[in-house]
Design an enzyme around this catalytic site. Structure first.
Site, PDB file in Angstrom:
ATOM      1  N   LYS C 189       0.829  -1.213   0.000  1.00 19.73           N
ATOM      2  CA  LYS C 189       0.000   0.000   0.000  1.00 19.73           C
ATOM      3  C   LYS C 189       0.863   1.263   0.000  1.00 19.73           C
ATOM      4  O   LYS C 189       0.550   2.258  -0.675  1.00 19.73           O
ATOM      5  CB  LYS C 189      -0.914   0.009   1.230  1.00 19.73           C
ATOM      6  N   GLU C 196       0.877   6.690  -6.698  1.00 16.92           N
ATOM      7  CA  GLU C 196      -0.210   7.674  -6.778  1.00 16.92           C
ATOM      8  C   GLU C 196       0.339   9.096  -6.803  1.00 16.92           C
ATOM      9  O   GLU C 196      -0.090   9.924  -7.620  1.00 16.92           O
ATOM     10  CB  GLU C 196      -1.103   7.464  -5.549  1.00 16.92           C
TER      11      GLU C 196
END
Lengths: 340, 340, 340, 340
Positions: C189, C196
């Site tokens: 993550k 991102e």
């Protein structure tokens, strides 16, 4: 005064020579008996055959300078500490991570042993130029060691005084500085090296652009995979890099000691044929970036210079393969073979 | 010998002073009659009231040095050329783009006028230190101007000879160098400035990391938008930046003239209170990056240093707003107010 | 099956709704009694008035999902653990640093309590789209929780199957994945968020270049501090950004969910007037860079995107002031005033 | 309507197929007679044996689409123009530099010939998905060609409408957009590709960090040239990259078409064994950076992604050798041999 030196590599041995020449008594030890034997021939230098022997030869409070790879400092401290007493002083003059200084100094303080961290710059030139030292630790201890630092440091020499600086405002002009509590010395040295990476990269990139200034002389092929050079007439220069680095030493804004060294390296070997271009990094650059990240201070230049070193060693290869795989997937682009 | 100087700003006026002091005859012109009048008081300096007057006062072949902003060089050339004759020499000593040198030299060659491009480094210190010059143009013309260059340049002075360099191997040791055909001088100066940006950024970032080394003393709040500092005890240093830049001048690997200036600036004003942090760039950095891109030579450090300047002037603002808009769109993240 | 949820913010509450709607029994707690009360109105959701009350309402082995800021996870674990028994399961679904997972899982293992780390992506859209989950921990425990993960995840839905992927090869197609031992979920993550940042910056920079494509319409002044735009006729475009982001959604190589959101944001507010451009970062970007540095893997794009966020918040200010101070020192350059 | 296509490579041929299938008449030419012959078998497609033959087969006003490498567009225009008449239309659907569009459109306008620049995205997938088109040129001409664009474009398909966007607000939803005057199409496509580079690099770097997450399993040596990994226990993960890219496609913030392709590439060949990692760049990335520099808009992420490609091709080698030369000069550091 008396100092013990553990670790007689390039820097440790030269520091001892500098100290001995200036009347300090040095007791020295190294894993290599040969290194001890050689250095002990210097007047004022006493060799030791083991850590225990070394410590036995010291008067109290003992001052022991470790000049060894960062990776073995903790083991050496473990070996030395049982023989030390309250008030003795351990000095780490290597390239330790300042975070280790913080924990070591706490651990040693519990035993009453003083710990001083010294970041040392000067490389192989220190015997001649003296070593620039950035120091962390308790003020009283740093003061006690002042005669040692003063001797190892370059002194004022013929470097002009900084305009605006008043005389007698501390030791910085002599080339050593007590920067703060434990870890401050290595913190400042860490950042020094981060800056060093950035400056080196600035020169290297600039000279790379100069070197390729004749690229317009080489005709390229036309295909959809290659960007043609639009204006080859703008890149027709065969530039004399050894002379350019020399002229920059003389009155330009980018004059520096690193430039002096570069000019010398290019005189000896303009093609740099003996180097392959795999550039190591020894930790301080990485730690500088991490500190900047923790602080939220952006360091794009220092970081780029670190990553160039990673890439130079092939450590971007997997990422690059992925780029090729993506290009193939969406555009059917095949890699061009290596034709250099 | 005789030289005409057009443009009597900081650098042009000081060059004239240096030349006149050393026995060269200088005829000078500037849009500001006051600047001409002031400088013409210097022995050996003759003022001119217009470009035409200036040219009329010169013996042939005329040598006219332009020391004016890059943006007005072409207009000035247009004004001067009708009064010149075959064999006359125009020298552009400002910060022109080397690509303009290439086209200007071609255009002037058609009229038999010689063109020499000179990249000049030294800033406001040149009067005292001399100016480092990187020169492009035809060899015979550059040779003809040698007495001028030799006088403006720093000379060998007390900067030590580069180890390995043989004596009498050209002018680089005197601080000026004929780098190649037209444009070569400004090409090398362009890259010089690119490197300068990179070095400046390396110091600025490193000192930024040192400055924030006490960030652990300030307690942060806990929320999902803020990254807490994991180890505040690692960032407890109040570091003496003026002394640190001073100590680095003494034997460290990162000693340089830019560091000398930085040490001086920090002595005068440690908080840098008179600066707002909006950093200009005057073109050479941009051109260096573009040259690297044309050549396919990566320049991540030089580029990062240019972009820091763009960002310092708020030119990333729209992109940053977009980032906030995206964060709001996917995560409902609201911007934190500016509380500094 | 039964699940306890601690933390009823945006994500926690929506997960509970998704679980309850699909027949799982949820016992919920939050510091805000109001949040508990509101959510407990949902059929299948049972409110708890305290951690102790929550634990008392669970059947064994208990499964407790923490959906709270990373900064308070350790304190919450300390509060919960005394009430737990061997075989109970703690799930951290927030944005913890994976290094904390490693130590927590060891510490809890000594008490026989299982620990699972879940990186969760989906933002405010998860209720509708489902949450993508990256999971770390012991295989048996992850398997035991499979009904929970399957429900929270998006499922295959109408996203086409990846060409070449065989059916029934694990859960990834359903939008959740057991990535490895403790910490693996948050590690993946973390890197997800690093990517991102990079993607967001790629769009933001590109749109920034499009936005400024009319810069040639604005006449600049000529002085030595400003780089004039050489070819203003090349920058005369007023580009319709909302339509451009829309057209890219349709068949272009850069179509993505982030682009969908950007297109929507630009339709609503093309000037982005409600955003100031101070971009937060919540830790994962920093940790990704640090992991890359430890691994020696260069991440220039991810790092640049992080530093843009730092700069957007003014955290480069001191470095920028230093640049101005140096420029003033060597060239007498004064800062240009802010005139925007 | 009728369209001529010059250039029957991957993209040109597929566009013709898409047009012919939808009832447009296509006259086609390519330097390869075989390519013409093959495509002419498609119903609705007429082959031409030369440019002259092609033009002779067209009704007026002629519309000729060039789908050829950017490097040969100017030569082809020179070849075609003598056969054209006032009102005819030339369309450049390749990857031309928008600056060339500006000069071409001016030159052609003098002859009364219309010029339209079309940036086309979609790669090898366009036959199936349709091509996203960014269009520059005079409004009337772009409108005249609308039936062609509408057919080549993807159309709305099953991609959801952007929330907030009103229906019937232009063609963007159909996957094509008139962006502005001449050059606007290729300007927007240029930036599209710049963003593409940045996104690709973001994924590649992130996956590179995941791939190396097991680096703690490999024991390193201790010497002064190598940075030891401080916490090898933090890097013990063997992460399943094909599954991770798959799970990210399902509800994560970083879902995208490039990710879809990456997931597929990793399923086929997780080791990416058929790629060497030498990544080409075809110009648009470079031009995007140059545009950003001219505009003063910082693009650190897009630039970093371009430089990674340069470095992947060995174009940083000289700079890297210089770094090694400097390290040797100041520290006696020797390069470590390549042992991978």
């Amino acid at each position: 005064m008396q100092l013990a030196m553990v670790g007689l590599g390039r820097m440790g041995a030269n520091m001892v020579r500098r100290l001995a020449k200036n009347g300090h008594e040095c007791v020295v030890f190294d894993r290599s008996a040969k290194a001890v034997e050689d250095l002990a021939k210097t007047p004022g230098v006493i060799g030791a055959s083991s850590v225990e022997d070394l410590i036995g030869k010291l008067s109290k409070p003992r001052a022991i300078w470790l000049m060894i790879p960062a990776g073995v400092v903790d083991d050496t401290i473990k070996e030395v500490v049982p023989h030390l007493e309250k008030g003795d002083i351990l000095i780490d003059g290597g390239n330790s991570y300042y975070i280790d200084d913080i924990s070591r100094s706490k651990m040693l303080a519990e035993k009453g042993i003083e710990y001083v961290d010294v970041g040392t710059s000067g490389g192989v030139w220190g015997l001649e130029r003296g070593y620039c030292m950035m120091i962390g630790g308790p003020e009283a201890v740093v003061k006690h060691l002042d005669p040692i630092f003063k001797t190892i440091a370059p002194g004022i020499g013929d470097i002009p005084r900084t305009p605006g600086r008043k005389p007698d405002t501390g030791t910085a002009e002599n080339g050593y500085l007590h920067c703060g509590q434990s870890g401050a010395g290595h913190f400042v040295k860490m950042v020094h090296n981060g800056i060093e990476y950035g400056m080196m990269a600035a020169y290297a990139e600039g000279l790379g652009v100069l070197k390729a200034a004749n690229i317009g002389k080489h005709v390229g092929e036309i295909d959809a995979e290659t960007t043609p050079l639009r204006d080859p007439e703008h890149y027709q220069y065969d530039l004399p890099l050894p002379d350019i680095t020399e002229v920059w030493r003389r009155g330009s804004v980018i004059a520096s000691w690193l430039l002096d060294l570069t000019a010398s390296a290019l005189i000896e070997d303009p093609a740099l044929a003996k180097f392959g271009g795999r550039v190591s990094d020894s930790g301080e650059g990485r730690w500088t970036i991490k500190a900047g990240i923790d602080e939220g201070v952006p360091t794009p230049v220092l970081t780029a210079s670190l990553y160039e070193r990673f890439s130079s060693r092939g450590e971007a290869d997997y990422s690059n393969k992925l780029l090729s795989a993506m290009r193939y997937a969406f555009g059917g682009h095949l890699e061009k073979p290596h034709t250099k």
